[in-house]
Scaffold this active site. Structure first.
Site: not given
Length: 906
Positions: A30, A99, A108, A110, A343, A459, A584, A639, A771, A790, A792-795, A858, A878
């Protein structure tokens, strides 16, 4: 325009003439934009900004910086000199607003206090100055009401009840019908409320009012609603807020005064035109709060043509200057137009895509900038279903289409119930007369928001657009009774809490019951059922097509799909997938084949095991033939079996009951008993860290070689049929190179046997999932036996954090998010510092060993917008994600590439 000045640590206050739009970190959005408009020569009331640095000092120490009071005094003196008035003096009072203004817009969330400087003495001076006693007492009651609630913590409902009572006594419905004598009585009532609830009198010293208001704005940075909004919008919690002290201009001086909010384009659709709300004889908070229904901005031309024409010219100036949709707050004081804020405006997803392409066509921005003006979250919103126009519906109302989407849920009438029911799995629509910042948690929990008051700038509308939440505002014919928890619709029908309703944020229509939905045109475009560029092409689809085409040209990351069957693979291909990053195979063993797996697990002899594997082989081969056909010419990463074997067996409790019943009835139960013994044998305390993945292949002879043979034979069959199969075999849960070497040696032997038997040369690459932390830390060694990684970011997230995802998300993640330990769940967006550092290190070590090592991801992070940018930065080839998220990943990969180019150029 003033130069961009480096902030000086000793300077905590900047006049509006000193800053510019590039100082948002220091002056907040602001303050920076007020300074920018001042530089442009636009009519901005004089004032000054207290920096975010002052707020940070206050929040860290609990005290304002020592130099702040003197700096504020010096700037206040200068403001008084310029205005020819003194703050709160009895005969000719200067009034100011205090303000908030953080770097990122938090509508809204703050605090703001208007009319500071009014007191029992100065209210008479203001009346004489304005020649309007009613105006002066109206301004005074507003100050006590806002100050009491914001600064002294008085329940705002008490003031509202007193105001309603005053209107009831007067037999009027709107506060503008209250006369000066009525407002004097209301001021007395308000002061009594303050005395009783706050334990002190309303302060009569104007400087005390201003200092307490400044402190209240600082404190509002850490209110529950502000913290909740920051978590929702992923705004850092350490930025602090600036405070803007601005000389008051008055929109409540009569019919030739007013206040409004304007947009240079429609924030709901993106279309050009005159959009906004105006309210005669009102102050700005009346518009935002939605407590009085506004008139469309276009009517200002009839009400005050001079101000209207000036506003239109200023809007054009601002849009051309900011090169974007601008959201503008203004006040007209007896025919004089004043600009109170501008803004870059929040917009709906559809508006974002339309506006980006419009600005390219107008020559204001290039395609690279257009790509940065949209994001994957917005694209995902556009892919949600919409209501079926052909359905038989019962429309009961229509309001303002504030934020698009098709939302169906049970009507609830307060925020607490919305959250409670949502957590129980219910879909709800939050119904209110108007929302306020305290409703934020209910707005987040609800499928959509419906209000009977307010317009596109209320709002509810502004917050809903920012969150991408469906919203219909100002449905006046609906009578909302929050105390009795019901809504009465035209014709007298009553919607009780819990009744199903449907709201259409694109048309503003409200329906009884559940309206069926149909696919969005954007999904139809991605699936090839709607063609961009055709004569009857949807305007939105055309905008999406243009931006996606540019993203595809720019991106370096390729995008694959997680798909386990030909149907999903074909859909993924239509969505733009460039292969399958994760198939899978365990999903192929379910259903009718579960019995064959049970026979494999129960096998006591090598012959029994071989017989089971022999029965599974042709079924597996058929699966792969179909998959390779659907993805012909594109890579398919298969896999090998990953989950614990007990997942293919009956539940231990259910099986125990069956065995016990059979024994009590003296019925044959030999097979069930063998199954139960196998379940007990395979039972593990923590199966996700037990006998699974590569460990299965090493412990159960022939299991992995059967799968490799099925892959190889399917690839040979496709190749001999003139196809182009590009299979990649992925070994899961490898922790050491020796595991991979053993499995690879067996796989290479099987592939050679298939090549000899079919007379076909196959190019099957073999790689592994990374993983486990050990795999990431020894990636250089593992790359000696792997042609691709590859992640395996979940595990990997589970094993790095020590989290069992199925348990922790339900047990303590909510508390971790609320306490700020997480900004977002690490299963939703990759933890760059922990999991991400392992991914980066493994990628670097792997390529140091094998420069041509192919790298992908993956886990579901592959479709998360923020995570896609990280994977681009660390050099993966990828990402792979579920088919529906492919367009999002494509878009974000393009955005990541153009951001990198921009950084390089800078």
């Amino acid at each position: 325009m003033s130069e961009n000045k480096e902030p000086h640590v000793a300077k905590f206050v900047y006049d509006f003439t000193e800053g510019n739009k590039d100082l948002k970190d220091l002056l907040g959005g602001k303050g920076a934009n007020l300074a920018e408009m001042t530089n442009l020569g636009l009519p901005v009331p004089p004032g000054f900004t207290i920096t975010t640095e002052a707020c940070k000092v206050y929040l860290e120490s609990g005290e304002e910086p020592a130099a702040l009071r003197d700096e504020v005094s010096a700037h206040l003196d200068a403001l008084e000199t310029r205005m020819g008035k003194k703050l709160g003096q009895p005969d000719n009072p200067l009034l100011v607003s205090v303000r908030s203004g953080a770097k990122f817009s938090m509508p809204g969330m703050m605090d703001t206090v208007l009319n500071i400087g009014l007191s029992d003495k100065s209210v008479k001076g203001l009346a004489d100055q304005a020649g309007d006693e009613r105006f002066a007492w109206d301004s005074y009651r507003r100050l006590i009401q806002m100050f009491g609630k914001t600064v002294l913590g008085v329940d705002g409902e008490l003031f509202e009840d007193a105001l309603d009572k005053a209107k009831e006594v007067k037999k009027v419905t709107v506060d503008t019908d209250l006369e000066a004598a009525d407002l004097k009585k209301l001021v007395t009532a308000f002061k009594k409320i303050v005395k009783k609830e706050a334990g002190r009198d309303f302060p009569q010293d104007p400087r005390e009012q201003m200092d307490l208001a400044i402190e209240a704005v600082f404190n509002s940075w850490n209110t529950d609603r502000a913290k909740l909004y920051r978590r929702q919008e992923r705004i850092p919690g350490d930025l602090g807020t600036a405070v803007n002290v601005c000389s008051m201009v008055f929109g409540n001086l009569g019919p030739d005064s007013g206040t409004g909010v304007a947009f240079t384009r429609d924030p709901a659709s993106g279309h050009q035109g005159v959009y906004g709300d105006y309210l005669q004889n009102a102050q700005g908070e009346d518009v935002v709060a939605g407590i009085r229904n506004t008139v469309p901005l276009a009517e200002l031309e009839t009400i005050d043509k001079k101000s209207y024409d000036q506003l239109m010219q200023i809007m054009e100036t601002l849009e051309n200057h900011y090169k974007d949709l601008c959201d503008i707050e203004f006040t007209i004081e007896r025919g004089q137009l004043w600009m109170l804020q501008t803004r870059v405006g929040k917009r709906t997803a559809g508006a974002a895509f339309r506006i980006a392409t419009q600005l390219v066509d107008q020559g204001l921005i290039d395609e690279a900038e257009a790509l940065q003006r949209v994001n994957g979250a917005q694209l995902a919103q556009l892919m949600f279903p919409k209501f079926d126009d052909e359905a038989k519906v019962e429309q009961v109302g229509r309001g303002i289409a504030a934020s698009p989407g098709a939302a169906v849920g049970k009507a609830v009438f307060d925020s607490y119930t919305a959250v409670k029911w949502s957590r129980s799995g219910e879909k709800v629509i939050l119904v209110r007369r108007e929302t306020n910042p305290d409703d934020l948690d209910g707005m987040i929990a609800a499928e959509g928001i419906l209000t009977s008051r307010g317009g596109k700038t209320s709002h509810a509308a502004v917050v809903a657009r920012g969150m991408g939440k469906t919203c219909v505002c100002g449905a006046e014919e609906l009578e909302v009774d929050t105390k009795r928890r019901r809504m009465t619709v035209p014709g007298g029908h009553v919607v009780e809490e819990g009744d199903l309703i449907s709201i259409d944020g694109s048309s503003g229509k409200v329906y009884l019951g559940e309206v069926p939905v149909v696919p969005s045109p954007v999904v139809e475009y991605f699936e090839g059922r709607m063609h961009a560029g055709a004569q009857d092409a949807d305007e939105l689809v055309e905008a999406v097509h243009r931006i996606m085409a540019f993203a595809d040209r720019k991106r370096r990351l390729r995008v694959r799909a997680n798909a386990d069957n030909a149907e999903d693979a074909m859909r993924a291909r239509r969505f733009g997938a460039q292969g399958i990053g994760l198939c899978r195979t365990e999903h192929m063993f379910l259903g009718d084949r579960r019995e064959l797996v049970e026979r494999l697990i129960l096998a006591h002899t090598e012959e029994e095991r071989e017989e089971s594997l022999k029965a599974l082989l042709p079924l597996q081969k058929k699966d792969f033939v179909e998959l390779f056909s659907a993805m012909d010419g594109l890579p398919v990463t298969v896999r090998l079996l990953d989950p614990p074997l007990h997942e293919f067996l009956p539940d231990i409790t259910e099986l125990s009951v069956r065995v016990a019943l059979a024994e009590s009835r003296q019925e044959p139960h030999e097979n069930e008993l063998r199954l139960l013994q196998a379940v007990h044998r395979l039972h593990e305390q923590n199966p996700m860290l037990g006998l699974r993945g590569v460990r299965l292949g090493l412990v159960i002879p022939g299991l992995f070689t059967m799968q490799v043979r099925a892959i190889a034979e399917a690839a040979a069959e496709r190749k001999n049929a003139k196809g182009d199969p590009r299979a990649e075999i992925m070994i899961p849960l490898v922790g050491t190179v020796q595991e991979l070497e053993i499995v690879r040696e067996e796989a290479d032997q099987v592939i050679a046997e298939v090549e000899a038997a079919t007379g076909t040369k196959l190019k099957l690459s073999i790689g592994t999932m990374i993983e486990l932390p050990r795999a990431a830390l020894t990636a250089g060694q593992i790359a000696e036996a792997a042609e691709f990684f590859s992640f395996g970011t979940n595990d990997l997230t589970q094993t790095v954090w020590g989290f069992s995802r199925d348990d922790v998300e339900a047990s303590f993640f909510t508390a971790y998010l609320e306490k700020g330990i997480f900004g977002v769940s690490p299963f939703e967006t990759i933890d760059k510092d922990g999991v991400g550092s392992l991914v980066a290190a493994a990628a670097q070590a792997g390529r140091a060993t094998r420069p041509d090592l192919k790298l992908g991801v993956c886990g579901e992070h592959g479709g998360d917008p923020e995570s896609v940018h990280f994977f681009h930065e660390v050099g993966l080839d990828y990402v792979s994600c579920s088919p529906f998220r492919i367009p999002v990943a494509r878009l974000e990969a393009g955005r990541a590439a153009t951001q990198s180019e921009g950084s390089d150029h800078r």
